[in-house]
Design a protein around this motif. Structure first.
Motif, short mmCIF file in Angstrom:
data_model
loop_
_atom_site.label_atom_id
_atom_site.label_comp_id
_atom_site.label_asym_id
_atom_site.label_seq_id
_atom_site.Cartn_x
_atom_site.Cartn_y
_atom_site.Cartn_z
N ASP A 112 43.10 46.87 51.74
CA ASP A 112 43.69 45.67 51.12
C ASP A 112 42.65 44.55 51.04
O ASP A 112 42.63 43.78 50.07
N ALA A 113 41.75 44.48 52.03
CA ALA A 113 40.66 43.50 51.96
C ALA A 113 39.68 43.86 50.85
O ALA A 113 39.20 42.98 50.13
N VAL A 114 39.40 45.15 50.70
CA VAL A 114 38.51 45.59 49.63
C VAL A 114 39.13 45.29 48.27
O VAL A 114 38.45 44.82 47.34
N LEU A 115 40.41 45.52 48.13
CA LEU A 115 41.11 45.23 46.87
C LEU A 115 41.10 43.74 46.55
O LEU A 115 41.03 43.35 45.39
N HIS A 116 41.17 42.90 47.58
CA HIS A 116 41.09 41.45 47.38
C HIS A 116 39.77 41.09 46.69
O HIS A 116 39.74 40.29 45.75
N ILE A 117 38.67 41.68 47.15
CA ILE A 117 37.37 41.45 46.53
C ILE A 117 37.31 42.10 45.15
O ILE A 117 36.82 41.50 44.18
N ALA A 118 37.84 43.31 45.03
CA ALA A 118 37.77 44.04 43.76
C ALA A 118 38.51 43.30 42.66
O ALA A 118 38.02 43.21 41.52
N ARG A 119 39.68 42.75 42.97
CA ARG A 119 40.45 42.04 41.94
C ARG A 119 39.69 40.84 41.42
O ARG A 119 39.69 40.55 40.21
N GLN A 120 39.04 40.10 42.34
CA GLN A 120 38.30 38.92 41.91
C GLN A 120 37.07 39.29 41.10
O GLN A 120 36.76 38.64 40.08
N THR A 121 36.35 40.32 41.53
CA THR A 121 35.16 40.71 40.78
C THR A 121 35.54 41.29 39.42
O THR A 121 34.85 41.07 38.42
N TYR A 122 36.65 42.01 39.37
CA TYR A 122 37.12 42.55 38.10
C TYR A 122 37.46 41.42 37.13
O TYR A 122 37.08 41.45 35.95
N GLN A 123 38.16 40.41 37.63
CA GLN A 123 38.51 39.27 36.79
C GLN A 123 37.26 38.57 36.27
O GLN A 123 37.18 38.19 35.10
N ALA A 124 36.28 38.42 37.13
CA ALA A 124 35.03 37.77 36.72
C ALA A 124 34.33 38.58 35.64
O ALA A 124 33.81 38.01 34.67
N ALA A 125 34.31 39.90 35.78
CA ALA A 125 33.63 40.75 34.81
C ALA A 125 34.29 40.69 33.45
O ALA A 125 33.64 40.94 32.42
#
Length: 249
Positions: free
Chosen positions: A34-47
């Protein structure tokens, strides 16, 4: 820096350094998806804004080479550093799957060759992946011991011609003292490379800051735990502390 209301990214390409602490809950070890997904969602949005994004990851949530560096350890220091590099590959695999579960195309590249799980890091190949819009995850540091992942991030940012090195950490930026120990520590909005080094500030490895100073590569330090700040930083908006040439301390 881009204005807060700017629609597009400030830099066409950035390198994001995420510490291993971003892959686990505070005070714990291992990997929490869930912590990894927190980072993944933000980086995905940025991309999604069109910025080319490379990510260097730490491995301290699993293992730090320094923990075996004590004189009574039977593990040699160089071996311990290699173990830490392998920990970053594990984090890279977790982040890759988290990003791809969101529909983000990625490539995991390792400075230590392991063809069954990652591509070998080749600068031109990494650049080509970025040009094609893939998020490139860079694991295993530089592939050499006695080099921190902060320094590896600075090295890769320079090699890949990134516009800024983004350091995602667990505090809000660069402080005059450790804010987790000193509640009166002052948060800097901007800081020069020289002031950072002269004050012996510790939020980032000094060798990494020196590399960036030599090539005038700006560094932004911010808190990855705060929702939306990864996206804001990738877009070049003012968050945390900006370290650059000529900034007032």
């Amino acid at each position: 820096m881009a204005d807060a209301n700017s629609a597009g990214p400030r830099w066409p390409r950035v390198l994001l350094k995420i510490s291993g602490e971003g892959f686990v809950h505070a005070g714990q070890r291992g990997i929490a998806m869930d912590a990894v997904l927190h980072i993944a969602r933000q980086t995905y949005q940025a991309a999604q804004h069109g910025v080319q994004l490379a990510i260097v990851i730490g491995g301290g949530n699993i293992l730090r080479g320094a923990q075996f560096s004590a004189g009574d350890s039977s593990i040699r220091e160089a071996t311990a550093h290699y173990m830490g590099m392998l920990a970053t590959v594990m984090n890279g695999l977790a982040l890759q799957d988290a990003l791809e579960s969101l529909g983000c195309e990625t490539r995991l590249m390792s400075a230590i060759e392991m063809h069954n799980v990652a591509e070998p890091y080749i600068r031109r190949r990494a650049q080509r992946h970025l040009e094609k819009g893939r998020v490139v995850i860079l694991a295993a540091g530089t592939g050499s011991p006695f080099v921190t992942t902060d320094t590896a991030a600075a090295q890769r940012a320079l090699e890949l011609e990134a516009g800024c090195l983004l350091k995602a950490t667990r505090v809000d930026g660069v402080f005059s003292d450790d804010p987790e120990r000193n509640p009166h520590a002052v948060l800097y909005g901007e800081l020069s490379y020289d002031d950072f080094l002269r004050q012996n500030l510790r939020v980032m490895d000094h060798e990494a800051v020196t590399k960036c100073r030599q090539h005038s590569l700006p560094i932004m330090v911010f808190n990855f735990r705060k929702q939306g700040l990864i996206e804001q930083a990738v877009l070049g908006r003012r968050v945390g502390t900006l370290i650059r040439a000529g900034a007032a301390g």
